[in-house]
Design a protein around this motif. Structure first.
Motif, mmCIF file in Angstrom:
data_model
loop_
_atom_site.group_PDB
_atom_site.id
_atom_site.type_symbol
_atom_site.label_atom_id
_atom_site.label_comp_id
_atom_site.label_asym_id
_atom_site.label_seq_id
_atom_site.Cartn_x
_atom_site.Cartn_y
_atom_site.Cartn_z
ATOM 1 N N LEU A 1 -8.563 -2.396 0.407
ATOM 2 C CA LEU A 1 -8.443 -3.808 0.808
ATOM 3 C C LEU A 1 -7.575 -4.587 0.133
ATOM 4 O O LEU A 1 -7.380 -5.776 0.498
ATOM 5 N N ILE B 1 -7.737 -10.474 1.390
ATOM 6 C CA ILE B 1 -7.684 -9.074 1.923
ATOM 7 C C ILE B 1 -6.499 -8.733 2.771
ATOM 8 O O ILE B 1 -5.967 -9.487 3.610
ATOM 9 N N PRO C 1 -5.385 -5.145 4.032
ATOM 10 C CA PRO C 1 -5.701 -3.351 3.751
ATOM 11 C C PRO C 1 -4.539 -2.829 3.941
ATOM 12 O O PRO C 1 -3.371 -3.131 4.873
ATOM 13 N N LEU D 1 -7.313 2.886 4.330
ATOM 14 C CA LEU D 1 -8.761 2.489 4.810
ATOM 15 C C LEU D 1 -9.113 3.528 5.653
ATOM 16 O O LEU D 1 -10.350 4.011 5.656
ATOM 17 N N CYS E 1 -14.517 -1.280 9.588
ATOM 18 C CA CYS E 1 -14.677 -1.955 8.179
ATOM 19 C C CYS E 1 -15.040 -3.596 8.417
ATOM 20 O O CYS E 1 -14.165 -4.216 8.825
#
Length: 277
Positions: free
Chosen positions: A151, A188, A190, A195, A207
């Protein structure tokens, strides 16, 4: 294939104001179109999801919905893809409604699920409510260091001392991730492959990161949603994730059972959405 013309509409679902929320492409018809063409149409719209409103195949259902992401994945959850389609059906006069609540049934995949359309005393469409499945708590993520890296956060920015990081299912298995504050949520960035690896290990589809300091008055949580498993980089409002998060907050006494829980999402994208669970 002979030329086919189908009307389509764009519905902003969960929008806090005009041109906010999660845009959904709603296509009227398409029963005779092959699967590949449905996927290509969804890719052309390039929204997080496109929903085709079709005649049902189950006699208990009023309408059948088929929803696809821009990457071509068919989704079977009941979230903004279904709510937006039912709002359009009611707005277009395709439902027999009366003042108060009217229950209809939607065919999504192999399931037939109830949906309630509410009309005010003045005859205005008030709101639409759907039931998701009973919550199931699945695998906890004990080692959050790889997730934090995926993240783009420090490990101590994940608030796992307050709430567990866990996959919760109410129709789709999403990993709910507590974060210290909304500034950390906004930071964040990602890494999709990293992920994907974390979600595969924990058995999660998407998520859903959240903090407990929302910007919008009356909201309980401030969230963002990433789902690289179906090609969604970021979603501005996600009903299939809001259900699991609300259940998680109630289970850990952060929110009261039986009371409405409002989740703010999409603000980081400039598309503020309010999801009422």
């Amino acid at each position: 294939m002979p030329a086919t013309t189908l009307p389509f509409y764009i519905v902003d679902v969960f929008a806090a104001e005009p041109l906010a929320g999660n845009p959904l492409a709603v296509v009227e018809g398409g029963e005779t179109l092959p699967l590949d063409l449905l996927r290509r149409i969804a890719r052309e719209f390039n929204q997080s999801e496109t929903t085709f409103v079709l005649r049902p195949t189950h006699k208990q259902a009023d309408w059948r919905l088929r929803s696809f992401t821009a990457a071509g994945a068919e989704v079977f959850g009941a979230g903004h893809n279904a709510l937006g389609a039912w709002w359009w059906l009611a707005h277009a006069g395709k439902l027999q409604t009366s003042t108060g609540e009217t229950v209809f049934h939607q065919e999504i995949g192999e399931r037939v699920l109830p949906v309630t359309v509410s009309v005010s005393a003045s005859g205005e469409l008030a709101h639409i409510v759907m039931e998701q499945e009973a919550p199931v708590w699945r695998k906890k993520l004990d080692n959050v260091s790889p997730l934090a890296t995926a993240l783009g956060l420090r490990t101590d920015e994940l608030a796992v001392d307050r709430l567990p990081c866990q996959v919760v299912f109410t129709g789709a298995p999403h990993l709910v991730v507590p974060v210290r504050d909304r500034e950390s949520v906004d930071r964040i960035r990602p890494d999709a492959q990293s992920l994907l690896d974390v979600l595969a290990d924990v058995g999660g589809e998407g998520c859903y990161v959240f903090s407990l300091d929302p910007r919008q008055p009356g909201a309980a949580a401030y969230a963002r949603f990433f789902n690289p498993t179906v090609g969604i980089w970021e979603d501005p409002a996600t009903g299939t994730a809001a259900g699991p998060l609300a259940a998680h907050l109630v289970a850990h006494a952060v929110a009261a059972s039986g009371q409405p829980i409002v989740i703010e999402q999409g603000t980081a994208m400039g598309r503020t959405s309010l999801i009422r669970v």
